[in-house]
Design an enzyme around this catalytic site. Structure first.
Site, PDB file in Angstrom:
ATOM      1  N   GLU A 151       0.863  -1.182   0.000  1.00 48.00           N
ATOM      2  CA  GLU A 151       0.000   0.000   0.000  1.00 48.00           C
ATOM      3  C   GLU A 151       0.897   1.229   0.000  1.00 48.00           C
ATOM      4  O   GLU A 151       1.804   1.350   0.826  1.00 48.00           O
ATOM      5  CB  GLU A 151      -0.916  -0.016   1.232  1.00 48.00           C
ATOM      6  CG  GLU A 151      -1.842   1.181   1.266  1.00 48.00           C
ATOM      7  CD  GLU A 151      -3.144   0.930   2.032  1.00 48.00           C
ATOM      8  OE1 GLU A 151      -3.434  -0.226   2.403  1.00 48.00           O
ATOM      9  OE2 GLU A 151      -3.875   1.914   2.245  1.00 48.00           O
ATOM     10  N   ARG A 152       0.660   2.098  -0.961  1.00 47.59           N
ATOM     11  CA  ARG A 152       1.500   3.300  -1.126  1.00 47.59           C
ATOM     12  C   ARG A 152       2.960   2.927  -1.344  1.00 47.59           C
ATOM     13  O   ARG A 152       3.868   3.585  -0.826  1.00 47.59           O
ATOM     14  CB  ARG A 152       1.365   4.251   0.076  1.00 47.59           C
ATOM     15  CG  ARG A 152      -0.050   4.549   0.506  1.00 47.59           C
ATOM     16  CD  ARG A 152      -0.887   5.054  -0.614  1.00 47.59           C
ATOM     17  NE  ARG A 152      -2.269   5.297  -0.194  1.00 47.59           N
ATOM     18  CZ  ARG A 152      -3.220   5.627  -1.049  1.00 47.59           C
ATOM     19  NH1 ARG A 152      -2.982   5.728  -2.334  1.00 47.59           N
ATOM     20  NH2 ARG A 152      -4.450   5.835  -0.622  1.00 47.59           N
ATOM     21  N   ASN A 193      -3.264  -1.845   7.676  1.00 44.15           N
ATOM     22  CA  ASN A 193      -4.582  -2.325   7.275  1.00 44.15           C
ATOM     23  C   ASN A 193      -4.476  -3.851   7.213  1.00 44.15           C
ATOM     24  O   ASN A 193      -4.030  -4.401   6.214  1.00 44.15           O
ATOM     25  CB  ASN A 193      -4.985  -1.772   5.910  1.00 44.15           C
ATOM     26  CG  ASN A 193      -5.259  -0.280   5.973  1.00 44.15           C
ATOM     27  OD1 ASN A 193      -5.790   0.224   6.963  1.00 44.15           O
ATOM     28  ND2 ASN A 193      -4.885   0.446   4.933  1.00 44.15           N
ATOM     29  N   GLU A 277     -10.497   4.629   8.875  1.00 43.81           N
ATOM     30  CA  GLU A 277     -10.659   4.268   7.471  1.00 43.81           C
ATOM     31  C   GLU A 277     -11.216   2.850   7.316  1.00 43.81           C
ATOM     32  O   GLU A 277     -10.690   2.028   6.569  1.00 43.81           O
ATOM     33  CB  GLU A 277      -9.325   4.435   6.729  1.00 43.81           C
ATOM     34  CG  GLU A 277      -8.809   5.867   6.826  1.00 43.81           C
ATOM     35  CD  GLU A 277      -7.532   6.153   6.048  1.00 43.81           C
ATOM     36  OE1 GLU A 277      -6.741   5.234   5.842  1.00 43.81           O
ATOM     37  OE2 GLU A 277      -7.342   7.323   5.667  1.00 43.81           O
ATOM     38  N   ARG A 310      -1.974   3.671  16.922  1.00 49.18           N
ATOM     39  CA  ARG A 310      -1.923   4.870  16.075  1.00 49.18           C
ATOM     40  C   ARG A 310      -3.042   5.861  16.399  1.00 49.18           C
ATOM     41  O   ARG A 310      -4.166   5.455  16.720  1.00 49.18           O
ATOM     42  CB  ARG A 310      -1.982   4.476  14.594  1.00 49.18           C
ATOM     43  CG  ARG A 310      -0.781   3.662  14.180  1.00 49.18           C
ATOM     44  CD  ARG A 310      -0.890   3.204  12.757  1.00 49.18           C
ATOM     45  NE  ARG A 310      -0.451   4.166  11.790  1.00 49.18           N
ATOM     46  CZ  ARG A 310      -1.110   4.492  10.683  1.00 49.18           C
ATOM     47  NH1 ARG A 310      -2.296   3.962  10.422  1.00 49.18           N
ATOM     48  NH2 ARG A 310      -0.610   5.345   9.820  1.00 49.18           N
ATOM     49  N   ASP A 356      -2.417  14.395   6.980  1.00 53.49           N
ATOM     50  CA  ASP A 356      -1.891  13.139   6.460  1.00 53.49           C
ATOM     51  C   ASP A 356      -0.657  13.359   5.581  1.00 53.49           C
ATOM     52  O   ASP A 356      -0.759  13.278   4.353  1.00 53.49           O
ATOM     53  CB  ASP A 356      -2.997  12.434   5.654  1.00 53.49           C
ATOM     54  CG  ASP A 356      -2.687  10.959   5.426  1.00 53.49           C
ATOM     55  OD1 ASP A 356      -1.724  10.459   6.035  1.00 53.49           O
ATOM     56  OD2 ASP A 356      -3.415  10.323   4.642  1.00 53.49           O
ATOM     57  N   GLU A 378       5.327   9.660  13.902  1.00 54.09           N
ATOM     58  CA  GLU A 378       5.271   8.883  12.656  1.00 54.09           C
ATOM     59  C   GLU A 378       5.442   9.826  11.471  1.00 54.09           C
ATOM     60  O   GLU A 378       4.683  10.783  11.314  1.00 54.09           O
ATOM     61  CB  GLU A 378       3.920   8.155  12.556  1.00 54.09           C
ATOM     62  CG  GLU A 378       3.751   7.360  11.269  1.00 54.09           C
ATOM     63  CD  GLU A 378       2.408   6.613  11.172  1.00 54.09           C
ATOM     64  OE1 GLU A 378       1.932   6.068  12.192  1.00 54.09           O
ATOM     65  OE2 GLU A 378       1.836   6.583  10.067  1.00 54.09           O
ATOM     66  N   GLU A 384       4.042   9.179  -0.602  1.00 52.82           N
ATOM     67  CA  GLU A 384       2.648   9.136  -1.066  1.00 52.82           C
ATOM     68  C   GLU A 384       2.164  10.481  -1.615  1.00 52.82           C
ATOM     69  O   GLU A 384       1.596  10.537  -2.701  1.00 52.82           O
ATOM     70  CB  GLU A 384       1.747   8.683   0.097  1.00 52.82           C
ATOM     71  CG  GLU A 384       0.277   8.699  -0.258  1.00 52.82           C
ATOM     72  CD  GLU A 384      -0.620   8.208   0.868  1.00 52.82           C
ATOM     73  OE1 GLU A 384      -0.109   7.810   1.937  1.00 52.82           O
ATOM     74  OE2 GLU A 384      -1.844   8.227   0.667  1.00 52.82           O
ATOM     75  N   GLU A 502       7.053  21.863  -2.785  1.00 51.24           N
ATOM     76  CA  GLU A 502       6.042  22.685  -2.103  1.00 51.24           C
ATOM     77  C   GLU A 502       5.595  23.839  -2.999  1.00 51.24           C
ATOM     78  O   GLU A 502       4.414  24.162  -3.072  1.00 51.24           O
ATOM     79  CB  GLU A 502       6.626  23.221  -0.794  1.00 51.24           C
ATOM     80  CG  GLU A 502       5.629  24.058  -0.017  1.00 51.24           C
ATOM     81  CD  GLU A 502       6.150  24.491   1.347  1.00 51.24           C
ATOM     82  OE1 GLU A 502       7.369  24.449   1.566  1.00 51.24           O
ATOM     83  OE2 GLU A 502       5.314  24.882   2.178  1.00 51.24           O
TER      84      GLU A 502
HETATM   85  C1  GCV Z   1      -2.344   2.394   5.351  1.00 48.25           C
HETATM   86  C2  GCV Z   1      -3.510   7.410   4.303  1.00 48.25           C
HETATM   87  C3  GCV Z   1      -3.162   6.506   3.168  1.00 48.25           C
HETATM   88  C4  GCV Z   1      -3.623   5.082   3.417  1.00 48.25           C
HETATM   89  C5  GCV Z   1      -3.020   4.607   4.749  1.00 48.25           C
HETATM   90  C6  GCV Z   1      -3.466   5.576   5.841  1.00 48.25           C
HETATM   91  C7  GCV Z   1      -2.867   5.236   7.195  1.00 48.25           C
HETATM   92  O1  GCV Z   1      -4.879   7.623   4.363  1.00 48.25           O
HETATM   93  O2  GCV Z   1      -3.686   7.010   1.988  1.00 48.25           O
HETATM   94  O3  GCV Z   1      -3.201   4.290   2.360  1.00 48.25           O
HETATM   95  O4  GCV Z   1      -3.388   3.295   5.055  1.00 48.25           O
HETATM   96  O5  GCV Z   1      -3.048   6.878   5.515  1.00 48.25           O
HETATM   97  O6  GCV Z   1      -1.930   5.911   7.589  1.00 48.25           O
HETATM   98  O7  GCV Z   1      -3.354   4.342   7.856  1.00 48.25           O
END
Ligand code: GCV
Length: 669
Positions: A151-152, A193, A277, A310, A356, A378, A384, A502
């Site tokens: 993911e990402r 996730n 999420e 988290r 984020d 973090e 991303e 930026e």
């Molecule tokens: C792992 C953002 C990202 C998600 C990620 C989430 C997180 O929303 O787009 O891909 O999920 O952060 O940090 O949990």
């Protein structure tokens, strides 16, 4: 070569003054990590200097008297009075280099440091370096899925998982070498996730391969952690609930943890994404985040495990018409009332900003506000939102700003660096984590220059006093050698890259404005009428989210004087102006420019900066390996196109909204 060894790709140094030290290594202890330190020193000596090293075991005990009579060479000495917690001292005297540490990890980090000095051609004569890691935990969080996707992820597939299996291979060891060489001591291998097969990582099903992985990691002083699924009692145990206060749920976790830690005794613990999420969590049962975290903490406590919980919890089904709900407030509102209610083996992991990982955000107001809770910072080196490793974006300057932010939680030692290192409130379970940027690509990070973020994160988490320039230089010299022109050009590109990104993307802290879901490239209204709480609120008169007292009140979640600083338009740092306030396009910034003119100018400048970066890179042809040159050149050409796309879309959008012409009459569509 299957893949490169990034900054550990040693190239033979034609001449190095300190070669002789490496002929003999004297070692006292025989534990595994010290053994790794010896192996690394020998390997460095062989590959960098062309020397075969003799390893000599020192007599026990090896006290002061014996030390006086020693021969020339390198000494790895454990000394209970020496630097602790992974710290080390490297001191040279009369042809002897002593690396001293209280623990084997310190000897390993000291050895890697020594190798770095050799790679960079630094003289070791008379050297005396004392280093203590600033952060107890220095972690990488991989968002790798069991099917092998990431993911990402922007550098290929996972090298931890493939086809629902855990992979342990040569690359696992090379990953551990690279990771440990910059001082990282904890790795979460699976995505936060956690679904399907990944839920089963805590069962015996994957124990054999995980044990093999742990064996490799342990040699390099790295602890393995896993992400877990809060709903596992239902998905694995067949229970009807995952309520953290239900006795059967507590009992299930306790039994499961008994098995998990029996299988993998040195497991560090778990990272948990709950109630975020779509992930399950304690809210489903009307429980707090503390009740959820503490229940798990109790289950892992007998085994010395920790729960890293988290704080990325927010309402992702917002109505864009609702101007009171503010995603930026969310973590603060959920977690602040719980300060002091978490168990000692729980650490709250807080994203650097309240949204984020945008290119610019204020620091999360939880830092400094939470005083009685273990906390970790973090950050995200997976780019991303910062060009996805197709654009160069060296993030260490951003991390430096975050670490240096004064929260005013105390008179002294009040910065984010002070808090997450444990200095401010005497916490022991704390540190820094980065969402990792590695994958199966031959250069590990997709963009060769993105490796500077992996290297840099580790170096910075170990030593927060290092500057972004120093880290860039170290990485560059280790990776490309010490040719002055090469080091100058690459460091310049790196250091220009975050400000440039930026400038050509979203203005003055507002963030987003990118393509929904994949988060790449411009799309000003992509998220504007969506449910994710990420709005810019632009209309024909102005732009920005009003987060002052008359708006969402987010400014007031900061401690004074920051609350007032952000509240007042005159004192609000301009790079964050639109994050905190809705402002008219005609507002005059301190530069004397109107807001709209600033938007136009910065976007033109950003692309010009990329042009300069491209020409700096072009000047390296023939000075660095051809393959690397070409690979980066391709990405830089793309970055130039993509930055121009950003410039044109943003400028045109705001020109059409405001109907105010560019004073300089440049082309806006
Ligand atoms: C792992 C953002 C990202 C998600 C990620 C989430 C997180 O929303 O787009 O891909 O999920 O952060 O940090 O949990």
């Amino acid at each position: 070569m299957k893949y490169s060894m990034a900054w550990l790709s040693y190239r033979r140094l034609p001449f190095y003054e300190g070669k002789e030290y490496f002929r003999k290594i004297y070692v006292q202890e025989e534990d595994e990590i010290t053994g790794t330190a010896v192996y690394e020193l020998c390997r460095g000596a062989r590959e960098l200097l062309g020397i075969k090293t003799v390893v000599i075991k020192l007599p026990e005990p090896f006290g002061q008297d014996e030390r006086g009579k020693t021969e020339e060479g390198i000494y790895l000495l454990s000394d209970s009075k020496g630097p602790v917690g992974g710290g080390y001292r490297i001191a040279e005297e009369n042809g002897r280099i002593r690396i001293t540490a209280a623990e084997p990890e310190g000897l390993l980090y000291g050895s890697f440091d020594l190798i770095r000095l050799v790679q960079r051609g630094v003289s070791l004569r008379g050297i005396d370096r004392l280093k203590h890691p600033d952060n107890p935990l220095r972690m990488l969080n991989h968002w790798d899925n069991m099917d092998g996707s990431i993911e990402r992820g922007y550098s290929g597939n996972s090298f931890f998982f493939r086809n629902d299996r855990v992979q342990v291979e040569e690359r696992t060891e090379d990953y551990a070498r690279l990771t440990a060489s910059v001082g990282i001591n904890g790795v979460v291998i699976n995505n936060v996730n956690v679904t399907e097969k990944a839920t089963r990582l805590i069962t015996g099903e994957y124990a054999d391969s995980l044990k093999r992985m742990v064996k490799i990691f342990s040699k390099y002083g790295i602890r393995l952690y896993l992400s877990l699924n809060f709903a596992a009692p239902m998905e694995l145990g067949g229970l009807e609930t995952a309520d953290p206060e239900a006795e059967e749920v507590k009992a299930w976790w306790q039994e499961q943890m008994k098995e998990t830690f029996r299988n993998i005794p040195s497991l560090g613990g778990f990272l948990v994404k709950a109630d975020s999420e779509g992930r399950p969590g304690p809210f489903t049962y009307g429980r707090t985040q503390a009740q959820g975290a503490n229940m798990l903490a109790e289950a892992v406590r007998p085994y010395g495990g920790i729960i890293i919980w988290r704080c990325f919890v927010y309402n992702c089904t917002q109505d864009w018409r609702d101007r009171k709900t503010d995603r930026a407030r969310s973590a603060y509102d959920y977690f602040m009332p719980l300060d002091g209610k978490f168990e000692e083996n729980v650490i709250l992991q807080i994203k650097n900003g309240p949204m984020d990982f945008q290119v610019r955000e204020p620091v999360s107001s939880l830092f400094g506000s939470l005083k009685n809770t273990n906390q970790m910072l973090e950050v995200q080196i997976a780019q991303e939102y910062t060009g996805q490793q197709r654009h160069v974006c060296y993030l260490i300057p951003q991390f430096k700003e975050i670490l240096g932010f004064h929260t005013y939680c105390r008179k002294e030692e009040d910065t984010v660096a002070d808090i997450v290192s444990g200095r401010s409130f005497s916490h022991k379970n704390c540190g820094m984590a980065a969402v990792a940027n590695t994958g199966s690509d031959a250069n590990w990070t997709g963009h060769d220059l993105a490796a500077a973020n992996w290297f840099g994160f580790g170096r910075l988490a170990f030593d927060t006093s290092l500057s972004a320039e120093e880290i860039a230089r170290e990485w560059c010299e280790c990776t490309f050698g010490t040719d002055k022109a090469v080091v100058y050009a690459i460091c310049k590109i790196l250091l220009m890259s975050w400000p440039a990104y930026e400038k050509y993307t979203s203005p003055l802290g507002i963030g987003w404005m990118l393509t929904p879901n994949n988060h790449y490239g411009p799309n000003v209204d992509g998220y504007e009428y969506d449910r994710w709480g990420t709005y810019h609120r632009a209309d024909h008169l102005g732009i920005g989210v009003e987060r002052g007292k008359t708006g969402t009140g987010f400014t007031q979640t900061y401690l004074e004087p920051n609350a007032s600083l952000y509240e007042e338009i005159e004192t609000c740092p301009e790079e964050l102006l639109l994050f905190f306030h809705y402002m008219p396009y005609t507002y005059r910034l301190k530069s004397g420019k109107t807001l709209i003119q600033h938007i136009y100018d910065s976007h033109f400048e950003g692309v010009e900066d990329v042009e300069e970066m491209v020409s700096l890179w072009e000047g390296l042809k023939g000075k660095i390996p051809e393959e690397v040159f070409e690979r980066v050149m391709l990405r830089m050409d793309h970055q130039l196109d993509n930055s121009a796309e950003w410039r044109d879309q943003i400028n045109s959008y705001f020109y059409r909204k405001s109907f105010i012409m560019d004073e300089k009459g440049r082309k806006i569509y």
